[in-house]
Design a protein around this motif. Structure first.
Motif, short mmCIF file in Angstrom:
data_model
loop_
_atom_site.label_atom_id
_atom_site.label_comp_id
_atom_site.label_asym_id
_atom_site.label_seq_id
_atom_site.Cartn_x
_atom_site.Cartn_y
_atom_site.Cartn_z
N PRO A 132 18.74 -24.30 -0.76
CA PRO A 132 17.34 -23.96 -0.97
C PRO A 132 16.48 -24.34 -0.14
N GLN A 133 15.70 -23.62 0.56
CA GLN A 133 14.37 -23.97 1.13
C GLN A 133 13.21 -23.18 0.55
N TYR A 134 12.62 -24.50 -0.08
CA TYR A 134 11.64 -24.03 -1.02
C TYR A 134 10.11 -23.75 -0.41
N ASP A 135 9.47 -22.98 -1.24
CA ASP A 135 8.03 -22.67 -0.71
C ASP A 135 7.29 -23.28 -1.73
N GLU A 136 5.70 -23.03 -1.69
CA GLU A 136 4.96 -23.87 -2.63
C GLU A 136 4.83 -23.55 -4.15
N SER A 137 5.94 -22.49 -4.32
CA SER A 137 5.81 -22.12 -5.59
C SER A 137 6.61 -22.92 -6.55
N VAL A 138 7.43 -23.97 -5.98
CA VAL A 138 8.44 -24.56 -6.74
C VAL A 138 7.83 -25.42 -7.63
N PRO A 139 8.01 -25.72 -8.91
CA PRO A 139 7.47 -26.75 -9.65
C PRO A 139 7.83 -28.32 -8.99
N PRO A 140 6.88 -29.10 -8.87
CA PRO A 140 7.49 -30.71 -8.23
C PRO A 140 8.28 -31.18 -8.90
N LEU A 141 8.17 -31.32 -10.45
CA LEU A 141 9.09 -31.99 -11.27
C LEU A 141 10.47 -31.30 -11.03
N ARG A 142 10.78 -30.03 -10.89
CA ARG A 142 12.07 -29.58 -10.91
C ARG A 142 12.59 -29.88 -9.53
N PHE A 143 11.67 -29.70 -8.42
CA PHE A 143 12.21 -29.89 -7.39
C PHE A 143 12.89 -31.48 -7.06
N TYR A 144 11.97 -32.40 -7.54
CA TYR A 144 12.53 -33.73 -7.36
C TYR A 144 13.65 -34.20 -8.42
N ALA A 145 13.58 -33.53 -9.57
CA ALA A 145 14.89 -33.78 -10.63
C ALA A 145 16.09 -33.28 -10.32
N ARG A 146 15.94 -32.18 -9.09
CA ARG A 146 17.25 -31.65 -8.68
C ARG A 146 18.14 -32.92 -7.78
N TYR A 147 17.65 -33.72 -7.35
CA TYR A 147 18.12 -34.70 -6.61
C TYR A 147 18.95 -35.50 -7.52
N LEU A 148 18.82 -35.73 -8.76
CA LEU A 148 19.74 -36.62 -9.57
C LEU A 148 20.87 -35.80 -9.56
N THR A 149 20.95 -34.57 -9.76
CA THR A 149 22.18 -33.71 -9.76
C THR A 149 22.90 -33.88 -8.43
N HIS A 150 22.20 -33.78 -7.38
CA HIS A 150 22.64 -34.00 -6.07
C HIS A 150 23.74 -35.12 -5.93
N VAL A 151 22.91 -36.29 -6.29
CA VAL A 151 23.57 -37.51 -6.11
C VAL A 151 25.00 -37.61 -7.19
N TRP A 152 24.91 -37.04 -8.46
CA TRP A 152 26.00 -37.12 -9.24
C TRP A 152 27.07 -36.23 -8.55
N VAL A 153 26.64 -34.93 -7.71
CA VAL A 153 27.78 -34.23 -7.32
C VAL A 153 28.18 -34.69 -6.01
N TRP A 154 27.68 -35.55 -5.20
CA TRP A 154 28.33 -36.32 -4.50
C TRP A 154 29.04 -37.27 -4.78
N ILE A 155 28.71 -38.04 -5.80
CA ILE A 155 29.53 -39.01 -6.64
C ILE A 155 31.10 -38.42 -6.91
N ASN A 156 30.70 -37.35 -7.79
CA ASN A 156 31.96 -36.85 -8.35
C ASN A 156 32.81 -35.94 -7.39
N THR A 157 32.50 -35.65 -6.12
CA THR A 157 33.33 -35.08 -5.13
C THR A 157 33.72 -36.11 -4.18
N LEU A 158 33.22 -37.33 -4.07
CA LEU A 158 33.29 -38.31 -3.11
C LEU A 158 33.11 -37.62 -1.76
N SER A 159 32.10 -37.10 -1.71
CA SER A 159 31.95 -36.11 -0.42
C SER A 159 30.19 -35.84 -0.47
#
Length: 263
Positions: A132-159
């Motif tokens: 995703p390339q977000y515009d100004e409509s994205v809720p800031p909390l949801r935008f930054y909270a996604r990065y927690l999932t990103h980190v877990w995915v990078w850990i769980n795929t080791l990539s």
């Protein structure tokens, strides 16, 4: 039928459709379906026990375009993942080789559908997923909270192969997805999009990340449940983490030697 300009680029065995999970998006789904049909993709709409108003909109779409639109219906709400799985099963049984998943709320850029299809046709064994390339409509909390999932995915795929696992705009090759669904019960709610990507990555599937514009959402409806869905997502990350631990030697061997499957 596919637009003539796409056919030359597509493998003759590449037969895609669109799968759209729908839950009370009566104000946006018509525009999404129209945009998908403009690219001459047949549509499988999965009504996940929507309101009567939304169900009537879906029935009208199917009645107006019976050769291009089919509506499948859940009597009881099963969640986004459950609706996607129902649509994917139908698409595979109907003989489609690939399915483009797109949300019904209008947040995805339908102008990018040709790019997704062209990538899927040129790499039919790969999963094409939106970054995703977000515009100004994205809720800031949801935008930054996604990065927690990103980190877990990078850990769980080791990539870093999966740039964003939560975007619901993607093209699946159906045979490997059906094989995964037969041997593993996947999350049926908001945990689905992430879990299926990680598990297909474990199976050795190539993940192709395509940048795409995302807005939030055109009809103002979000069905993300802040407590319950976060609990499900946290549980999913925990299960995947322990699954990664015993797969870690194979995942590392893949990085070093290029071996693909680590089921």
């Amino acid at each position: 039928m596919l637009k003539p300009e796409f056919k030359a680029a597509f493998n003759p065995a590449f037969t895609p459709c669109a799968v759209i999970p729908v839950y009370n998006h009566e104000h946006a789904v018509g525009a999404v379906v129209a945009a998908v049909l403009a690219h001459q993709l047949p549509c499988v709409l999965v009504d996940d026990a929507s309101s009567d108003e939304c169900a009537a909109v879906l029935d009208a779409l199917a009645a107006a375009m019976p050769a291009q639109v089919i509506v499948l219906r859940h009597a009881v709400n099963q969640g986004k993942g459950g609706a996607v799985l129902t649509g994917m099963r139908h698409a595979a049984a109907a003989g489609y080789t690939h399915a483009l998943q797109i949300d019904a709320d209008g947040q995805h850029c339908t102008d990018d559908i040709p790019r997704f299809l062209q990538q899927a046709a040129s790499r039919p064994q790969a999963l094409i997923t939106g970054c995703p390339q977000y515009d100004e409509s994205v809720p800031p909390l949801r935008f930054y909270a996604r990065y927690l999932t990103h980190v877990w995915v990078w850990i769980n795929t080791l990539s870093l192969d999966i740039k964003d696992s939560m975007c619901g705009f993607r093209v699946y090759p159906l045979p490997p997805l059906m094989a995964l669904m037969q041997r593993k019960e996947l999350g049926r709610r908001m945990d689905f999009d992430t879990e299926v990507l990680v598990r297909l990555h474990w199976d050795g599937m190539q993940i192709v990340n395509l940048p795409t514009r995302v807005g939030y959402p055109s009809d103002g409806v979000s069905h993300f449940r802040a407590v319950l869905d976060n609990v499900l997502i946290s549980r999913m990350h925990t299960v995947l983490f322990f699954g990664m631990l015993w797969r870690a030697p194979s995942l590392l061997a893949r990085k070093i030697f290029g071996r693909r499957s680590v089921r």
